[in-house]
Design an enzyme around this catalytic site. Structure first.
Site, PDB file in Angstrom:
ATOM      1  N   GLY A 171      14.637   7.304   2.544  1.00 36.17           N
ATOM      2  CA  GLY A 171      13.825   7.211   3.753  1.00 36.17           C
ATOM      3  C   GLY A 171      12.354   7.142   3.382  1.00 36.17           C
ATOM      4  N   GLY A 172      11.515   7.598   4.291  1.00 34.22           N
ATOM      5  CA  GLY A 172      10.071   7.555   4.058  1.00 34.22           C
ATOM      6  C   GLY A 172       9.662   8.355   2.830  1.00 34.22           C
ATOM      7  N   GLY A 406      -4.198 -22.541 -16.522  1.00 36.97           N
ATOM      8  CA  GLY A 406      -4.691 -21.389 -15.766  1.00 36.97           C
ATOM      9  C   GLY A 406      -4.303 -20.091 -16.446  1.00 36.97           C
TER      10      GLY A 406
END
Ligand code: HXC
Length: 519
Positions: A171-172, A406
Protein backbone atom coordinates in the site's frame (compact mmCIF):
# COMPACT_ATOMS: atom_id res chain seq x y z
CA UNK A 1 8.75 1.30 46.96
CA UNK A 2 12.47 1.18 47.68
CA UNK A 3 14.95 2.36 45.08
CA UNK A 4 15.86 -1.31 44.49
CA UNK A 5 12.20 -2.05 43.75
CA UNK A 6 12.07 0.87 41.36
CA UNK A 7 15.16 -0.32 39.54
CA UNK A 8 13.76 -3.84 39.39
CA UNK A 9 10.52 -2.41 37.98
CA UNK A 10 12.52 -0.63 35.26
CA UNK A 11 14.42 -3.80 34.42
CA UNK A 12 11.19 -5.79 34.26
CA UNK A 13 9.65 -3.24 31.92
CA UNK A 14 12.73 -3.38 29.70
CA UNK A 15 12.44 -7.16 29.54
CA UNK A 16 8.75 -6.85 28.69
CA UNK A 17 9.53 -4.42 25.86
CA UNK A 18 12.20 -6.70 24.50
CA UNK A 19 9.67 -9.52 24.19
CA UNK A 20 7.72 -7.54 21.60
CA UNK A 21 4.43 -9.31 20.83
CA UNK A 22 5.35 -12.27 23.05
CA UNK A 23 7.20 -15.56 22.77
CA UNK A 24 4.61 -17.24 20.53
CA UNK A 25 4.76 -14.51 17.94
CA UNK A 26 8.57 -14.39 18.12
CA UNK A 27 8.61 -18.15 17.50
CA UNK A 28 6.29 -17.66 14.55
CA UNK A 29 8.62 -14.96 13.17
CA UNK A 30 11.58 -17.32 13.50
CA UNK A 31 9.67 -20.20 11.93
CA UNK A 32 9.33 -18.12 8.75
CA UNK A 33 13.11 -17.73 8.66
CA UNK A 34 12.83 -14.11 9.80
CA UNK A 35 14.79 -12.37 12.53
CA UNK A 36 13.13 -10.12 15.10
CA UNK A 37 13.39 -6.34 14.95
CA UNK A 38 16.04 -6.37 17.72
CA UNK A 39 18.07 -9.22 16.27
CA UNK A 40 18.30 -7.23 13.04
CA UNK A 41 19.55 -4.14 14.87
CA UNK A 42 22.16 -6.25 16.68
CA UNK A 43 23.62 -7.42 13.37
CA UNK A 44 23.44 -4.00 11.76
CA UNK A 45 25.15 -1.95 14.45
CA UNK A 46 28.55 -2.15 16.15
CA UNK A 47 28.20 -4.49 19.15
CA UNK A 48 26.81 -2.75 22.23
CA UNK A 49 26.36 0.61 20.46
CA UNK A 50 22.56 0.70 20.29
CA UNK A 51 20.81 3.32 22.41
CA UNK A 52 17.07 2.85 22.28
CA UNK A 53 14.46 5.60 22.37
CA UNK A 54 10.81 5.34 23.35
CA UNK A 55 10.83 1.81 24.66
CA UNK A 56 7.86 2.64 26.88
CA UNK A 57 5.63 4.09 24.18
CA UNK A 58 2.28 2.40 23.67
CA UNK A 59 -0.63 3.25 21.38
CA UNK A 60 -3.56 5.45 22.48
CA UNK A 61 -6.35 3.71 20.61
CA UNK A 62 -9.40 2.60 22.59
CA UNK A 63 -11.65 1.22 19.84
CA UNK A 64 -11.84 -2.42 18.66
CA UNK A 65 -10.73 -3.72 22.07
CA UNK A 66 -7.31 -2.13 21.71
CA UNK A 67 -7.65 -0.55 25.15
CA UNK A 68 -6.94 -4.04 26.47
CA UNK A 69 -3.94 -4.75 24.21
CA UNK A 70 -0.85 -2.74 24.88
CA UNK A 71 2.68 -3.68 23.94
CA UNK A 72 5.68 -1.62 24.98
CA UNK A 73 7.44 -0.05 21.93
CA UNK A 74 4.15 -0.25 19.99
CA UNK A 75 5.67 -2.24 17.15
CA UNK A 76 8.77 -0.35 16.13
CA UNK A 77 12.21 -0.29 17.76
CA UNK A 78 13.98 3.05 17.31
CA UNK A 79 17.23 4.67 18.37
CA UNK A 80 20.80 5.28 17.36
CA UNK A 81 24.06 3.41 17.37
CA UNK A 82 27.24 3.23 15.32
CA UNK A 83 28.47 1.49 12.21
CA UNK A 84 32.27 1.35 12.02
CA UNK A 85 32.25 3.92 14.81
CA UNK A 86 30.06 6.46 12.99
CA UNK A 87 26.61 7.44 14.28
CA UNK A 88 23.52 6.17 12.49
CA UNK A 89 19.83 6.33 13.36
CA UNK A 90 17.68 3.28 12.91
CA UNK A 91 14.09 2.13 13.07
CA UNK A 92 13.19 -1.52 12.90
CA UNK A 93 9.56 -2.55 12.49
CA UNK A 94 8.46 -5.36 14.80
CA UNK A 95 6.08 -7.74 13.04
CA UNK A 96 5.33 -9.50 16.33
CA UNK A 97 3.36 -6.46 17.56
CA UNK A 98 0.12 -5.95 15.58
CA UNK A 99 1.91 -7.24 12.49
CA UNK A 100 4.32 -4.28 12.65
CA UNK A 101 1.40 -2.08 11.61
CA UNK A 102 1.79 1.67 11.93
CA UNK A 103 -0.13 3.63 14.58
CA UNK A 104 -0.07 7.32 15.42
CA UNK A 105 2.47 6.85 18.25
CA UNK A 106 4.58 4.45 16.17
CA UNK A 107 4.85 7.09 13.44
CA UNK A 108 5.87 9.67 16.04
CA UNK A 109 8.71 7.40 17.17
CA UNK A 110 10.05 7.17 13.61
CA UNK A 111 9.66 10.92 13.09
CA UNK A 112 11.58 11.61 16.30
CA UNK A 113 14.68 9.74 15.16
CA UNK A 114 14.44 11.19 11.64
CA UNK A 115 14.29 14.73 13.05
CA UNK A 116 17.26 14.06 15.26
CA UNK A 117 19.24 12.42 12.45
CA UNK A 118 18.72 15.55 10.31
CA UNK A 119 19.88 17.83 13.13
CA UNK A 120 22.90 15.69 13.90
CA UNK A 121 23.68 14.99 10.25
CA UNK A 122 23.72 11.20 10.40
CA UNK A 123 22.23 8.51 8.10
CA UNK A 124 18.87 6.85 8.76
CA UNK A 125 18.36 3.16 8.16
CA UNK A 126 14.80 1.82 8.16
CA UNK A 127 14.06 -1.90 8.43
CA UNK A 128 10.60 -2.61 7.05
CA UNK A 129 8.44 -5.57 8.06
CA UNK A 130 4.88 -4.39 8.44
CA UNK A 131 1.24 -5.02 7.63
CA UNK A 132 0.91 -1.30 6.75
CA UNK A 133 -1.50 1.16 8.31
CA UNK A 134 -2.89 -0.09 11.64
CA UNK A 135 -6.41 -0.69 10.50
CA UNK A 136 -7.97 0.19 13.90
CA UNK A 137 -6.35 3.65 13.85
CA UNK A 138 -7.80 4.74 10.51
CA UNK A 139 -6.81 8.17 9.27
CA UNK A 140 -4.44 8.74 12.20
CA UNK A 141 -2.28 6.03 10.71
CA UNK A 142 -2.47 7.63 7.25
CA UNK A 143 -1.44 10.94 8.78
CA UNK A 144 1.45 9.17 10.49
CA UNK A 145 2.70 7.86 7.16
CA UNK A 146 2.49 11.30 5.62
CA UNK A 147 4.53 12.73 8.53
CA UNK A 148 7.22 10.18 7.72
CA UNK A 149 7.06 10.88 3.96
CA UNK A 150 7.52 14.58 4.59
CA UNK A 151 10.64 13.86 6.61
CA UNK A 152 11.97 11.47 3.96
CA UNK A 153 11.62 14.34 1.49
CA UNK A 154 13.31 16.89 3.74
CA UNK A 155 16.13 14.47 4.52
CA UNK A 156 16.73 13.63 0.83
CA UNK A 157 20.12 14.95 -0.22
CA UNK A 158 20.86 15.96 3.39
CA UNK A 159 21.64 12.59 4.97
CA UNK A 160 21.85 9.13 3.38
CA UNK A 161 18.61 7.16 3.82
CA UNK A 162 18.64 3.40 3.35
CA UNK A 163 15.70 0.98 3.48
CA UNK A 164 15.78 -2.74 4.09
CA UNK A 165 12.62 -4.67 3.28
CA UNK A 166 12.50 -7.98 5.15
CA UNK A 167 8.78 -8.65 5.18
CA UNK A 168 5.57 -7.14 3.85
CA UNK A 169 5.67 -3.55 2.61
CA UNK A 170 2.41 -2.76 0.90
CA UNK A 171 0.00 0.00 0.00
CA UNK A 172 1.07 3.58 0.57
CA UNK A 173 3.69 2.24 2.98
CA UNK A 174 5.93 1.52 0.00
CA UNK A 175 6.44 5.22 -0.53
CA UNK A 176 8.68 5.74 2.46
CA UNK A 177 11.32 3.30 1.15
CA UNK A 178 10.75 4.67 -2.35
CA UNK A 179 11.67 8.15 -1.13
CA UNK A 180 14.94 6.91 0.35
CA UNK A 181 18.22 6.51 -1.52
CA UNK A 182 18.62 2.73 -1.60
CA UNK A 183 16.27 -0.21 -1.11
CA UNK A 184 17.53 -3.67 -0.21
CA UNK A 185 15.22 -6.71 -0.20
CA UNK A 186 15.80 -10.15 1.29
CA UNK A 187 15.38 -13.11 -1.05
CA UNK A 188 12.80 -14.78 1.17
CA UNK A 189 9.70 -13.22 2.75
CA UNK A 190 9.99 -9.70 1.35
CA UNK A 191 7.56 -8.06 -1.03
CA UNK A 192 6.52 -4.56 -2.03
CA UNK A 193 3.48 -3.44 -3.97
CA UNK A 194 1.07 -0.54 -4.04
CA UNK A 195 -1.88 -2.90 -4.51
CA UNK A 196 -1.81 -6.56 -3.43
CA UNK A 197 -2.87 -9.65 -5.41
CA UNK A 198 -6.45 -9.75 -4.03
CA UNK A 199 -7.37 -6.20 -5.01
CA UNK A 200 -5.48 -6.59 -8.28
CA UNK A 201 -7.68 -9.59 -9.11
CA UNK A 202 -10.88 -7.75 -8.20
CA UNK A 203 -10.04 -4.59 -10.13
CA UNK A 204 -8.23 -5.89 -13.20
CA UNK A 205 -9.01 -9.61 -13.25
CA UNK A 206 -5.27 -10.40 -13.25
CA UNK A 207 -4.47 -13.50 -11.21
CA UNK A 208 -0.95 -13.14 -9.83
CA UNK A 209 0.96 -14.36 -6.80
CA UNK A 210 2.48 -12.12 -4.14
CA UNK A 211 5.95 -13.17 -5.30
CA UNK A 212 5.28 -12.45 -8.97
CA UNK A 213 3.62 -9.13 -8.21
CA UNK A 214 6.15 -7.64 -5.80
CA UNK A 215 8.81 -10.15 -4.77
CA UNK A 216 12.49 -9.20 -4.70
CA UNK A 217 13.26 -10.73 -8.10
CA UNK A 218 10.61 -8.51 -9.65
CA UNK A 219 12.02 -5.39 -8.09
CA UNK A 220 15.68 -6.00 -8.79
CA UNK A 221 15.17 -7.24 -12.35
CA UNK A 222 11.97 -5.76 -13.78
CA UNK A 223 10.93 -2.59 -12.00
CA UNK A 224 14.34 -1.44 -10.77
CA UNK A 225 12.65 -0.31 -7.53
CA UNK A 226 15.11 -2.27 -5.36
CA UNK A 227 18.86 -1.76 -5.59
CA UNK A 228 20.06 -4.88 -3.80
CA UNK A 229 18.85 -8.41 -3.17
CA UNK A 230 20.36 -10.35 -0.28
CA UNK A 231 20.45 -14.13 0.20
CA UNK A 232 19.24 -13.63 3.76
CA UNK A 233 18.66 -10.86 6.27
CA UNK A 234 22.14 -11.10 7.77
CA UNK A 235 23.78 -10.65 4.38
CA UNK A 236 21.44 -7.72 3.71
CA UNK A 237 22.43 -5.97 6.93
CA UNK A 238 26.12 -6.47 6.16
CA UNK A 239 25.61 -4.97 2.69
CA UNK A 240 24.14 -1.88 4.39
CA UNK A 241 27.17 -1.62 6.66
CA UNK A 242 29.41 -1.85 3.62
CA UNK A 243 27.39 0.72 1.68
CA UNK A 244 27.85 3.24 4.46
CA UNK A 245 31.63 2.85 4.30
CA UNK A 246 31.51 4.80 1.01
CA UNK A 247 29.23 7.59 2.23
CA UNK A 248 29.82 10.74 4.22
CA UNK A 249 27.52 11.25 7.19
CA UNK A 250 25.73 14.11 5.46
CA UNK A 251 25.86 16.47 2.49
CA UNK A 252 28.30 18.85 4.19
CA UNK A 253 30.99 16.26 4.77
CA UNK A 254 33.43 14.74 2.32
CA UNK A 255 33.22 11.03 1.61
CA UNK A 256 35.37 9.13 4.14
CA UNK A 257 38.93 8.38 3.00
CA UNK A 258 40.51 5.23 4.43
CA UNK A 259 44.02 3.76 4.53
CA UNK A 260 44.91 1.78 1.42
CA UNK A 261 47.75 -0.69 0.91
CA UNK A 262 46.94 -1.46 -2.73
CA UNK A 263 49.79 0.28 -4.64
CA UNK A 264 48.64 3.40 -6.45
CA UNK A 265 50.98 2.74 -9.38
CA UNK A 266 49.92 -0.88 -9.84
CA UNK A 267 50.19 -1.46 -13.59
CA UNK A 268 47.69 -3.82 -15.18
CA UNK A 269 49.34 -5.09 -18.37
CA UNK A 270 46.21 -7.06 -19.25
CA UNK A 271 44.36 -3.81 -19.85
CA UNK A 272 46.53 -2.99 -22.86
CA UNK A 273 44.97 -5.98 -24.67
CA UNK A 274 41.49 -6.07 -23.16
CA UNK A 275 39.69 -4.17 -25.93
CA UNK A 276 38.97 -6.58 -28.83
CA UNK A 277 40.42 -5.59 -32.21
CA UNK A 278 36.98 -6.02 -33.76
CA UNK A 279 34.97 -3.00 -32.62
CA UNK A 280 31.78 -5.05 -32.58
CA UNK A 281 33.11 -7.68 -30.22
CA UNK A 282 31.95 -7.37 -26.60
CA UNK A 283 34.00 -7.61 -23.42
CA UNK A 284 33.13 -7.31 -19.76
CA UNK A 285 33.72 -3.78 -18.48
CA UNK A 286 33.57 -5.15 -14.92
CA UNK A 287 36.99 -6.75 -15.56
CA UNK A 288 38.35 -3.26 -16.18
CA UNK A 289 36.60 -1.78 -13.14
CA UNK A 290 37.88 -4.52 -10.87
CA UNK A 291 41.45 -4.24 -12.07
CA UNK A 292 41.77 -0.50 -11.50
CA UNK A 293 39.98 -0.02 -8.14
CA UNK A 294 41.39 -0.79 -4.66
CA UNK A 295 41.56 -4.55 -4.05
CA UNK A 296 39.06 -5.18 -6.88
CA UNK A 297 36.37 -4.42 -4.33
CA UNK A 298 33.28 -3.15 -6.18
CA UNK A 299 29.86 -2.68 -4.56
CA UNK A 300 27.62 -2.89 -7.58
CA UNK A 301 24.22 -1.20 -7.35
CA UNK A 302 21.17 -2.49 -9.31
CA UNK A 303 23.25 -5.38 -10.63
CA UNK A 304 20.31 -7.15 -12.24
CA UNK A 305 18.54 -4.15 -13.79
CA UNK A 306 19.41 -2.40 -17.08
CA UNK A 307 22.70 -4.24 -17.21
CA UNK A 308 23.84 -2.23 -20.23
CA UNK A 309 25.05 0.34 -17.74
CA UNK A 310 27.00 -0.61 -14.62
CA UNK A 311 26.88 1.57 -11.51
CA UNK A 312 28.41 1.13 -8.09
CA UNK A 313 30.81 2.26 -5.39
CA UNK A 314 34.52 1.63 -5.15
CA UNK A 315 37.65 3.27 -3.77
CA UNK A 316 40.81 4.58 -5.37
CA UNK A 317 43.69 4.80 -2.88
CA UNK A 318 41.04 4.82 -0.15
CA UNK A 319 38.98 7.61 -1.78
CA UNK A 320 35.32 6.63 -2.38
CA UNK A 321 33.96 7.13 -5.89
CA UNK A 322 30.81 6.34 -7.81
CA UNK A 323 31.52 4.43 -11.01
CA UNK A 324 29.31 4.62 -14.09
CA UNK A 325 30.31 2.37 -17.00
CA UNK A 326 28.68 1.29 -20.22
CA UNK A 327 28.66 -2.52 -20.46
CA UNK A 328 29.54 -3.78 -23.98
CA UNK A 329 28.62 -7.29 -22.80
CA UNK A 330 24.94 -6.41 -22.59
CA UNK A 331 23.05 -4.88 -25.55
CA UNK A 332 26.48 -3.64 -26.74
CA UNK A 333 26.39 -1.06 -23.94
CA UNK A 334 23.71 1.00 -25.67
CA UNK A 335 21.83 3.59 -23.60
CA UNK A 336 18.11 2.92 -23.36
CA UNK A 337 15.45 4.49 -21.13
CA UNK A 338 16.01 2.18 -18.15
CA UNK A 339 19.81 2.49 -18.27
CA UNK A 340 19.53 6.28 -18.49
CA UNK A 341 17.24 6.51 -15.46
CA UNK A 342 19.36 4.06 -13.51
CA UNK A 343 22.59 5.97 -14.12
CA UNK A 344 20.96 9.39 -13.68
CA UNK A 345 19.68 8.63 -10.19
CA UNK A 346 23.07 7.26 -9.22
CA UNK A 347 24.94 10.31 -10.53
CA UNK A 348 22.60 12.57 -8.55
CA UNK A 349 23.12 10.54 -5.37
CA UNK A 350 26.90 10.79 -5.72
CA UNK A 351 26.69 14.51 -6.41
CA UNK A 352 24.41 15.12 -3.41
CA UNK A 353 26.89 13.37 -1.11
CA UNK A 354 30.21 14.66 -2.46
CA UNK A 355 31.26 11.35 -3.97
CA UNK A 356 33.43 11.91 -7.09
CA UNK A 357 32.33 10.27 -10.32
CA UNK A 358 34.50 8.05 -12.49
CA UNK A 359 32.85 7.29 -15.83
CA UNK A 360 34.06 4.58 -18.21
CA UNK A 361 32.68 5.08 -21.70
CA UNK A 362 32.05 2.52 -24.42
CA UNK A 363 28.69 3.46 -25.85
CA UNK A 364 27.46 2.98 -29.42
CA UNK A 365 24.62 5.48 -28.87
CA UNK A 366 21.00 5.53 -27.76
CA UNK A 367 18.84 2.49 -28.54
CA UNK A 368 16.76 3.17 -31.67
CA UNK A 369 13.19 2.04 -32.28
CA UNK A 370 9.55 2.80 -31.63
CA UNK A 371 9.51 0.96 -28.29
CA UNK A 372 12.13 3.34 -26.92
CA UNK A 373 10.71 6.46 -28.56
CA UNK A 374 7.15 5.72 -27.38
CA UNK A 375 8.56 4.95 -23.94
CA UNK A 376 10.03 8.44 -23.78
CA UNK A 377 13.74 7.85 -24.29
CA UNK A 378 14.04 11.56 -25.07
CA UNK A 379 13.02 12.48 -21.55
CA UNK A 380 14.86 9.59 -19.88
CA UNK A 381 18.10 10.24 -21.75
CA UNK A 382 17.72 13.88 -20.76
CA UNK A 383 17.69 12.84 -17.11
CA UNK A 384 21.20 11.45 -17.43
CA UNK A 385 22.38 14.47 -19.38
CA UNK A 386 20.89 16.73 -16.73
CA UNK A 387 22.43 14.74 -13.88
CA UNK A 388 25.94 14.94 -15.31
CA UNK A 389 25.61 18.59 -16.25
CA UNK A 390 24.29 19.58 -12.85
CA UNK A 391 26.86 17.58 -10.84
CA UNK A 392 29.60 19.64 -9.21
CA UNK A 393 31.63 16.79 -7.69
CA UNK A 394 34.96 15.87 -9.33
CA UNK A 395 34.14 14.19 -12.64
CA UNK A 396 36.69 11.97 -14.36
CA UNK A 397 35.76 10.35 -17.65
CA UNK A 398 37.75 7.71 -19.50
CA UNK A 399 36.71 6.76 -23.00
CA UNK A 400 37.66 3.12 -23.55
CA UNK A 401 36.25 2.55 -27.02
CA UNK A 402 33.07 3.86 -28.65
CA UNK A 403 31.69 7.24 -27.77
CA UNK A 404 29.20 8.10 -30.42
CA UNK A 405 26.61 10.76 -30.99
CA UNK A 406 24.41 12.18 -28.24
CA UNK A 407 25.56 9.42 -25.95
CA UNK A 408 29.10 10.87 -26.18
CA UNK A 409 27.88 14.20 -24.87
CA UNK A 410 25.83 12.57 -22.11
CA UNK A 411 28.51 10.31 -20.65
CA UNK A 412 30.44 12.90 -18.66
CA UNK A 413 31.83 14.81 -21.64
CA UNK A 414 34.12 17.81 -21.26
CA UNK A 415 31.33 20.21 -22.11
CA UNK A 416 29.17 18.88 -19.25
CA UNK A 417 31.87 20.20 -16.93
CA UNK A 418 33.95 17.01 -17.05
CA UNK A 419 37.09 17.89 -15.06
CA UNK A 420 39.50 15.35 -16.45
CA UNK A 421 38.68 13.49 -19.64
CA UNK A 422 41.07 10.75 -20.69
CA UNK A 423 40.84 8.30 -23.57
CA UNK A 424 42.49 5.00 -24.32
CA UNK A 425 44.18 4.67 -27.73
CA UNK A 426 41.27 2.38 -28.72
CA UNK A 427 38.76 5.24 -28.32
CA UNK A 428 36.44 6.12 -31.21
CA UNK A 429 34.86 9.50 -30.62
CA UNK A 430 32.59 10.63 -33.46
CA UNK A 431 29.08 11.66 -34.42
CA UNK A 432 28.18 8.10 -35.29
CA UNK A 433 29.68 4.69 -36.04
CA UNK A 434 31.27 4.03 -39.46
CA UNK A 435 28.42 1.86 -40.81
CA UNK A 436 25.71 4.44 -40.10
CA UNK A 437 27.84 7.34 -41.28
CA UNK A 438 28.72 5.76 -44.63
CA UNK A 439 25.11 4.79 -45.27
CA UNK A 440 24.11 8.44 -44.90
CA UNK A 441 27.10 10.11 -46.55
CA UNK A 442 27.48 7.68 -49.44
CA UNK A 443 23.91 6.36 -49.72
CA UNK A 444 23.30 7.67 -53.24
CA UNK A 445 26.56 6.23 -54.58
CA UNK A 446 25.96 2.89 -52.84
CA UNK A 447 22.54 2.60 -54.50
CA UNK A 448 24.01 3.32 -57.90
CA UNK A 449 26.43 0.36 -57.71
CA UNK A 450 24.64 -2.67 -59.15
CA UNK A 451 27.25 -5.35 -58.60
CA UNK A 452 26.89 -6.62 -55.01
CA UNK A 453 30.56 -7.51 -54.61
CA UNK A 454 31.64 -4.12 -55.86
CA UNK A 455 29.11 -2.49 -53.53
CA UNK A 456 30.48 -4.37 -50.50
CA UNK A 457 34.05 -3.40 -51.38
CA UNK A 458 33.06 0.23 -51.78
CA UNK A 459 31.31 0.28 -48.41
CA UNK A 460 34.27 -1.43 -46.72
CA UNK A 461 36.75 1.06 -48.19
CA UNK A 462 34.61 4.05 -47.20
CA UNK A 463 34.12 2.70 -43.67
CA UNK A 464 37.88 2.27 -43.33
CA UNK A 465 38.42 5.81 -44.55
CA UNK A 466 35.89 7.07 -42.00
CA UNK A 467 37.37 4.96 -39.19
CA UNK A 468 40.91 6.16 -39.91
CA UNK A 469 39.74 9.75 -40.01
CA UNK A 470 37.26 9.89 -37.12
CA UNK A 471 37.23 6.66 -35.10
CA UNK A 472 40.13 7.57 -32.83
CA UNK A 473 40.73 9.77 -29.78
CA UNK A 474 43.03 12.26 -31.50
CA UNK A 475 40.40 14.28 -33.33
CA UNK A 476 38.72 15.06 -29.95
CA UNK A 477 42.13 15.52 -28.29
CA UNK A 478 43.14 18.04 -30.95
CA UNK A 479 40.30 20.28 -29.74
CA UNK A 480 41.14 19.72 -26.05
CA UNK A 481 37.90 17.76 -25.50
CA UNK A 482 40.14 14.92 -24.32
CA UNK A 483 42.89 16.01 -21.92
CA UNK A 484 45.21 13.11 -22.62
CA UNK A 485 45.34 9.76 -24.33
CA UNK A 486 46.60 7.29 -21.74
CA UNK A 487 48.10 3.85 -21.80
CA UNK A 488 45.40 1.46 -20.50
CA UNK A 489 47.69 -0.30 -18.01
CA UNK A 490 48.34 3.03 -16.23
CA UNK A 491 44.66 3.81 -15.73
CA UNK A 492 44.58 3.21 -11.97
CA UNK A 493 47.48 5.56 -11.38
CA UNK A 494 46.07 8.25 -13.69
CA UNK A 495 42.65 8.12 -12.00
CA UNK A 496 44.21 8.38 -8.53
CA UNK A 497 46.33 11.34 -9.61
CA UNK A 498 43.24 12.97 -11.10
CA UNK A 499 41.23 12.43 -7.90
CA UNK A 500 44.07 13.82 -5.78
CA UNK A 501 44.32 16.92 -7.95
CA UNK A 502 40.55 17.47 -7.75
CA UNK A 503 40.21 16.90 -4.01
CA UNK A 504 39.74 20.62 -3.34
CA UNK A 505 37.53 21.27 -6.37
CA UNK A 506 34.82 23.88 -5.87
CA UNK A 507 32.06 24.38 -8.38
CA UNK A 508 28.54 25.67 -7.97
CA UNK A 509 25.26 26.03 -9.81
CA UNK A 510 23.40 29.34 -9.97
CA UNK A 511 21.14 29.97 -6.95
CA UNK A 512 17.53 28.94 -7.60
CA UNK A 513 14.63 27.33 -5.77
CA UNK A 514 15.34 24.02 -7.51
CA UNK A 515 15.94 22.80 -11.03
CA UNK A 516 13.24 21.26 -13.19
CA UNK A 517 14.75 17.85 -13.86
CA UNK A 518 13.01 16.21 -16.86
CA UNK A 519 11.01 13.71 -14.76
C1 HXC B 1 -3.59 -4.13 12.44
C2 HXC B 1 -2.57 -6.04 11.70
C3 HXC B 1 -2.38 -5.46 10.43
C4 HXC B 1 -2.84 -4.14 10.22
C5 HXC B 1 -1.57 -7.44 10.40
N1 HXC B 1 -2.07 -7.26 11.64
N2 HXC B 1 -1.76 -6.35 9.64
N3 HXC B 1 -3.17 -5.37 12.70
N4 HXC B 1 -3.44 -3.50 11.25
N5 HXC B 1 -2.68 -3.52 9.05
C6 HXC B 1 -2.02 -8.20 12.74
C7 HXC B 1 -2.92 -9.39 12.55
O1 HXC B 1 -4.20 -9.12 13.01
C8 HXC B 1 -2.21 -10.44 13.42
O2 HXC B 1 -2.54 -10.20 14.76
C9 HXC B 1 -0.77 -10.10 13.24
O3 HXC B 1 -0.72 -8.75 12.81
C10 HXC B 1 -0.08 -10.95 12.20
O4 HXC B 1 -0.87 -10.93 11.02
P1 HXC B 1 -1.23 -12.27 10.21
O5 HXC B 1 -2.27 -11.89 9.24
O6 HXC B 1 -1.52 -13.37 11.17
O7 HXC B 1 0.18 -12.56 9.54
P2 HXC B 1 0.48 -13.15 8.10
O8 HXC B 1 -0.38 -14.32 7.83
O9 HXC B 1 1.95 -13.32 8.05
O10 HXC B 1 0.04 -12.01 7.07
C11 HXC B 1 0.70 -10.77 7.04
C12 HXC B 1 -0.09 -9.75 6.15
C13 HXC B 1 -1.56 -9.71 6.62
C14 HXC B 1 0.01 -10.21 4.71
C15 HXC B 1 0.63 -8.43 6.29
O11 HXC B 1 -1.58 -9.53 8.02
C16 HXC B 1 -2.32 -8.58 5.97
O12 HXC B 1 -2.72 -8.70 4.81
N6 HXC B 1 -2.52 -7.52 6.75
C17 HXC B 1 -3.28 -6.39 6.29
C18 HXC B 1 -2.51 -5.62 5.29
C19 HXC B 1 -3.22 -4.37 4.87
O13 HXC B 1 -4.19 -4.43 4.12
N7 HXC B 1 -2.84 -3.24 5.47
C20 HXC B 1 -3.37 -1.99 5.21
C21 HXC B 1 -2.81 -1.57 3.88
S1 HXC B 1 -3.28 0.03 3.45
P3 HXC B 1 -2.50 -11.35 15.87
O14 HXC B 1 -3.05 -10.70 17.09
O15 HXC B 1 -3.34 -12.46 15.34
O16 HXC B 1 -1.06 -11.73 16.02
C22 HXC B 1 -2.03 0.89 4.02
C23 HXC B 1 -2.17 2.33 3.71
C24 HXC B 1 -0.92 3.05 4.00
O17 HXC B 1 -1.13 0.46 4.60
C25 HXC B 1 -1.14 4.38 3.42
C26 HXC B 1 0.02 5.27 3.57
C27 HXC B 1 -0.17 6.48 2.73
Amino acid sequence: MTIEDRIQHLLDKREEAKLGGGEKRVASQHSKGKLTARERIDILLDPGSFEEFDMFVTHRETEFGLDKQHYLTDGVVTGHGTIDGRVVYVFSQDFTVFGGSLSETYAKKICKIMDQAMKVGAPVIGINDSGGARIQEGVKSLAGYAEIFQRNIMASGLIPQISAVFGPCAGGAVYSPALTDFILMSKENSYMFVTGPKVTKTVTGEDISTEDLGGPEVHVKKSGVAHFIAEDEEEGLLIIRKMLSFFPQNNLEDAPVTECSDPIDRKEDLLNDIIPVNANQPYDVKDIIQSIIDYGDFLEVQRHYAQNVIIGFAKFNGMPVGIVANQPNFLAGVLDSNASRKAARFVRYCDAFNIPLVTLVDVPGFLPGSAQEYGGIIIHGAKLLFAYGEATVPKITITLRKSYGGAHDVMGSKQLRGDINYAWPSAEIAVMGPAGAIEILEGRKINEIEDEEEKALFIKAKEKEYRDRFANPYEAASYGYIDDVIEPRNTRFRVIRALQSLATKKDTNPPKKHSNLPL
